[in-house]
Structures are given as C-alpha cells and as structure tokens.
Write a protein that holds these residues in place. Sequence first.
Motif, mmCIF file in Angstrom:
data_model
loop_
_atom_site.group_PDB
_atom_site.id
_atom_site.type_symbol
_atom_site.label_atom_id
_atom_site.label_comp_id
_atom_site.label_asym_id
_atom_site.label_seq_id
_atom_site.Cartn_x
_atom_site.Cartn_y
_atom_site.Cartn_z
ATOM 1 N N THR A 155 0.472 -1.260 -0.274
ATOM 2 C CA THR A 155 -0.042 -0.119 0.313
ATOM 3 C C THR A 155 0.758 1.770 -0.206
ATOM 4 N N GLY A 162 6.847 2.701 0.250
ATOM 5 C CA GLY A 162 5.630 1.567 -1.201
ATOM 6 C C GLY A 162 6.922 1.549 -1.591
ATOM 7 N N SER A 179 -0.422 -0.862 -4.797
ATOM 8 C CA SER A 179 -1.924 0.051 -4.175
ATOM 9 C C SER A 179 -1.777 1.908 -4.178
ATOM 10 N N ARG A 200 -6.516 2.768 -4.239
ATOM 11 C CA ARG A 200 -6.352 3.115 -2.751
ATOM 12 C C ARG A 200 -7.414 2.932 -2.486
ATOM 13 N N ALA A 219 1.298 -8.913 3.529
ATOM 14 C CA ALA A 219 1.011 -7.290 2.166
ATOM 15 C C ALA A 219 2.512 -6.710 3.895
ATOM 16 N N ASP A 221 2.812 -2.735 4.502
ATOM 17 C CA ASP A 221 1.602 -1.601 4.748
ATOM 18 C C ASP A 221 2.264 -0.055 5.262
ATOM 19 N N VAL A 223 0.610 2.563 5.596
ATOM 20 C CA VAL A 223 -0.831 3.578 5.472
ATOM 21 C C VAL A 223 -0.788 3.132 6.485
ATOM 22 N N THR A 227 -6.979 1.260 6.030
ATOM 23 C CA THR A 227 -6.768 0.237 5.045
ATOM 24 C C THR A 227 -5.784 -0.814 5.744
ATOM 25 N N LEU A 228 -5.079 -0.739 6.860
ATOM 26 C CA LEU A 228 -5.250 -1.649 7.707
ATOM 27 C C LEU A 228 -6.273 -3.249 7.672
ATOM 28 N N LEU A 231 -6.760 -4.871 4.886
ATOM 29 C CA LEU A 231 -6.158 -5.482 4.443
ATOM 30 C C LEU A 231 -5.833 -7.416 5.422
ATOM 31 N N VAL A 241 1.306 -9.374 7.862
ATOM 32 C CA VAL A 241 0.475 -7.816 7.218
ATOM 33 C C VAL A 241 2.220 -7.129 8.219
ATOM 34 N N VAL A 243 3.372 -3.548 9.147
ATOM 35 C CA VAL A 243 2.695 -2.145 9.100
ATOM 36 C C VAL A 243 4.231 -1.426 9.772
#
Length: 329
Positions: A155, A162, A179, A200, A219, A221, A223, A227-228, A231, A241, A243
């Motif tokens: 993302t 990213g 994304s 997005r 993922a 991420d 963001v 969004t999380l 996901l 994920v 993050v």
Amino acid sequence: MSFQAIVLEKNNDQVDITKKELSLDDLLEGEVTIRVAYSSVNYKDGLAAQNKSSIVTNYPMIPGIDLSGTVSHSSSPDFQEGDEVLVTGYKLGVSHFGGYSEYARVPAEWVVPLPEGLTLKDAMLYGTAGFTAALSVHRLQEHGITPESGSVIVTGATGGVGSQAVAMLSNLGYRVTASTGKESEHRYLKELGAIDIIDRDEVVKKDNRPLYSQRWAAAVDPVGGKTLEFLLSSIQYGGSVAVSGLTGGTDVHTTVHPFILRGINLLGIDSVFCPAPVRNTIWERIATDLKTEHAADKMGQEVTLDELPDILRATVEGNNKGRVIVKVQ
C-alpha cells in the motif's frame, strides 16, 4: 570552522525553516563527528517542519532523520577518521540535531559502518524508507512468506517505503500488487516491478464485516488506518501484514476473527530503535540481495539544502514520489 545547516525555530505558533551558519561548538554531544555528504527526506521530516508538530519538542532543531558521510573525529574505538558511515533513526532530527547539516555529531552506538557495495549516495537513496521496506520484507520472510506463497500487496506504493518495497519484493521474485491513488504513476510502479495495480479505495474497509475473501499472501503497509483494517480481513490463511506507517490514520478497528480463524500475523515494523544487530543485518541485505540498483535510479530525486523548505511541505501533502535525497555538501 563554520558550516551550513537547516534550522527549525519556533516563534509563537509558527515554525520557521531557515538556512544558518553554525560552528562545531553548536553541535550536541556525541562520540562521533561526521562530515555529512547526503541526507534524505522522509514523511517524519515533513511532520517535524509543521507548525503544530508533535515530532519535535525542543527548538532550535536541525531536522533530518537520515545521514551518510565521513567520520571527521571520533573518541570511540569503533570508528576512525575517514570511515564512511551512515545513521538512521534513533533521536536523529527529532530531539538530536540531524542530517540537514554539513556536520553532525552523534552517539557512537547510532553509527553503522557503510556496507561494502553501497556508496554514501546509495545509502540515502534507501535511508529510513528503504530500511523500513527491507525490514518489512525481512520480517515477512521470517514468517514463512515466499514467492510461492502468493501475491504480496504494497500500500502507499508510490511513497518512499512503498516504492522500495515494490522493487525489493519484485527483485526477489514475488508477484507484487501495488495500491495507489495516483493513476498517473501506474507506469512508474510497473517499472519498479509491480505486476498488478489497484486503486487505494479498493483497500479501505467500508463496512463492519470481520472477514473478506482471501486475496493476498502478505502485505507491506505504510498506511495504517482503515487500509490496515481491510488488509487484516483479506490476507490469506497463515499470511502476515507488516505495518510501518500511519498516513491513513492511527485508529484501527478490527476483530479477533482474522487471527483465530485464519491464523494471520500482524508484524509491527520499528525502524527507529531497531536493535543494532538486526539493523546491521538489514543494511547488509540492502547492500546485497535486497539491493535495487536500477529501481533506485528511477526513485531518486536529488535536491540541495536551499530547496528543502518547499520539499518538506510537499512531503506532508503527499506530493513527493519515490525518494528525495539531499546533497548536503
């Protein structure tokens, strides 16, 4: 000896960004003094320059959370005059004078020897954003995510973290879904190695369903926010994920269902106080198997200290693409 630096000063509620002439006596304490060659621009640097910044609490402050350069003086046995080094994270540019200065003085434990295979400029093409992306990839691999696991979504794909994550994952053989909200940058993302590109808005949770169809193996991420949330509800069984950011907000509303019904992992990525052994390992990987030479050329925009005020404002507004490096000297 005098040198130039960008300084943040607060007058009432206004933060002024000015270029000033300083001396070595103005620098804060530390065992290693570095003649800075390059720095870079990160979202956190943009936040530091805002009038209502929660990043900087002490003024005046030299911002810049990254730097690379050559040791000019050291009282630490670990570093000698002439050593090429880099510093990212810790309190640099936040509560300790940072990289937007021709000279910096820092604690020895913050300093990383420049890995073989990287130049001082290369190091800042990666910087904190590249380190964060590399650490994210590293953690996903530690949790069993391989190219055979399936597609990985990134993302905020045109941003610093990213862009780097797209390029690194692609180089390692992963199928990458990028994304972005910037339709004009689809070609750029394809050049970095993205196979699939989605808007997005497709990865923002809009209802209260605890689970969606399983779409991606993992993922990256930077963001956060809704969004999380999306996901976490869309990652395949046993996926992860990583993050690392909050550009989409800090609040995350989820349920236990993705964790207990699909066995997914939520991996927190901290680039600021990452332990030195892990930090050194990640920088060695950036210089070897995670190195993205051709992609880095596409990502890099070089600016001077004089151009920084406008660049820092654009960073918070989300108008920068890829990496912005600062040629300090």
